[in-house]
Motif scaffolding. Sequence first.
Motif, mmCIF file in Angstrom:
data_model
loop_
_atom_site.group_PDB
_atom_site.id
_atom_site.type_symbol
_atom_site.label_atom_id
_atom_site.label_comp_id
_atom_site.label_asym_id
_atom_site.label_seq_id
_atom_site.Cartn_x
_atom_site.Cartn_y
_atom_site.Cartn_z
ATOM 1 N N VAL A 168 -1.851 6.859 -0.014
ATOM 2 C CA VAL A 168 -2.553 7.943 0.256
ATOM 3 C C VAL A 168 -1.125 8.941 0.310
ATOM 4 O O VAL A 168 -0.284 8.697 1.459
ATOM 5 N N VAL B 125 -3.669 7.883 -4.005
ATOM 6 C CA VAL B 125 -4.794 9.104 -3.547
ATOM 7 C C VAL B 125 -3.944 10.316 -3.352
ATOM 8 O O VAL B 125 -3.213 10.201 -2.353
ATOM 9 N N VAL C 52 -11.644 9.449 2.157
ATOM 10 C CA VAL C 52 -10.250 9.040 1.522
ATOM 11 C C VAL C 52 -9.780 7.511 1.617
ATOM 12 O O VAL C 52 -9.241 6.911 0.758
ATOM 13 N N HIS D 106 -8.147 2.710 -5.791
ATOM 14 C CA HIS D 106 -6.818 3.176 -6.400
ATOM 15 C C HIS D 106 -5.699 2.916 -5.823
ATOM 16 O O HIS D 106 -5.464 2.639 -4.647
ATOM 17 N N LEU E 100 -11.554 5.804 -1.371
ATOM 18 C CA LEU E 100 -10.938 6.097 -2.418
ATOM 19 C C LEU E 100 -9.590 5.251 -2.472
ATOM 20 O O LEU E 100 -9.235 4.570 -3.456
ATOM 21 N N ASP E 101 -8.971 5.249 -1.437
ATOM 22 C CA ASP E 101 -7.746 4.333 -1.213
ATOM 23 C C ASP E 101 -7.954 2.881 -1.637
ATOM 24 O O ASP E 101 -7.117 2.241 -2.314
ATOM 25 N N ALA F 274 -6.361 8.950 -7.637
ATOM 26 C CA ALA F 274 -7.552 9.663 -7.294
ATOM 27 C C ALA F 274 -7.010 11.163 -6.947
ATOM 28 O O ALA F 274 -6.050 11.032 -5.975
ATOM 29 N N TYR F 275 -7.593 12.206 -7.204
ATOM 30 C CA TYR F 275 -7.143 13.542 -6.635
ATOM 31 C C TYR F 275 -8.194 14.032 -5.734
ATOM 32 O O TYR F 275 -9.407 14.010 -5.911
#
Length: 241
Positions: A3, A109, A99, A106, A102-103, A31-32
């Motif tokens: 991240v 991030v 977050v 991916h 997502l982490d 990922a954004y």
Amino acid sequence: MGVVIVTGTGTGVGKTVTCAAIAACAKGTVAYVKLAQTGLDAAQPGDAAQPGDAAQFARLARSDNVHEFARYPEALPPNLAAMLSGRPALALADAVRQVIDLDALHDTVLVDGTGGLSAKYDGHDDWTLVDLAAAVDADFLAVVGVHVDMVDHASLLTSAIEAEGFGRAAVAIGNWAADPGPAARFALFDVQRLARRSQLAGVLPAGLAEGVNFRRRARAALSPDWGGTLDTRAFVSRQRP
């Protein structure tokens, strides 16, 4: 890369374009995240077809992996924008959970902050990017605008991040003009010394978001650690008047 929280020395310094450049050059999945889009009132959070930073990122990075957590019509810090709109403020626990999720999926991030390092997202507990970074074990990337006070602004931002216990932040220069003038050229050397390992993450040219071949130009603007080919120390050396 994990991240990375992208913050900046001011509005319009190029945080979102920097995120897009990193994503376009990355080898793994990216990922954004736009924590809170302010100044826009349309559709639903996360709709990249609507105006905003998420839409710009999606267009430049050619990615639909965008996540906008909140949106408010007033162009104000998120806590104030939420209060005036009557919409729920973004809670720290919700931001952390999303977050982290997502982490787990991916390689990288990229979290695009709204406002600066001290901008508050929730009027109840006044959380900032510092609180989010601590909760998700994030690194910081500071994007510095090009102007007469760029060294002071960069020093204040990187010192504030370091004072919170995160170590020295990575630093990138946004909107570097073809001929920025002697003041900016001299300042570039001092800004580089403030960066992690005294090496810039990149020097992104003005107008990078326009035109064609974004990925090729992004690679030429980022250091190898960030997926690019730019020898930033050699670049800074060439800029000395």
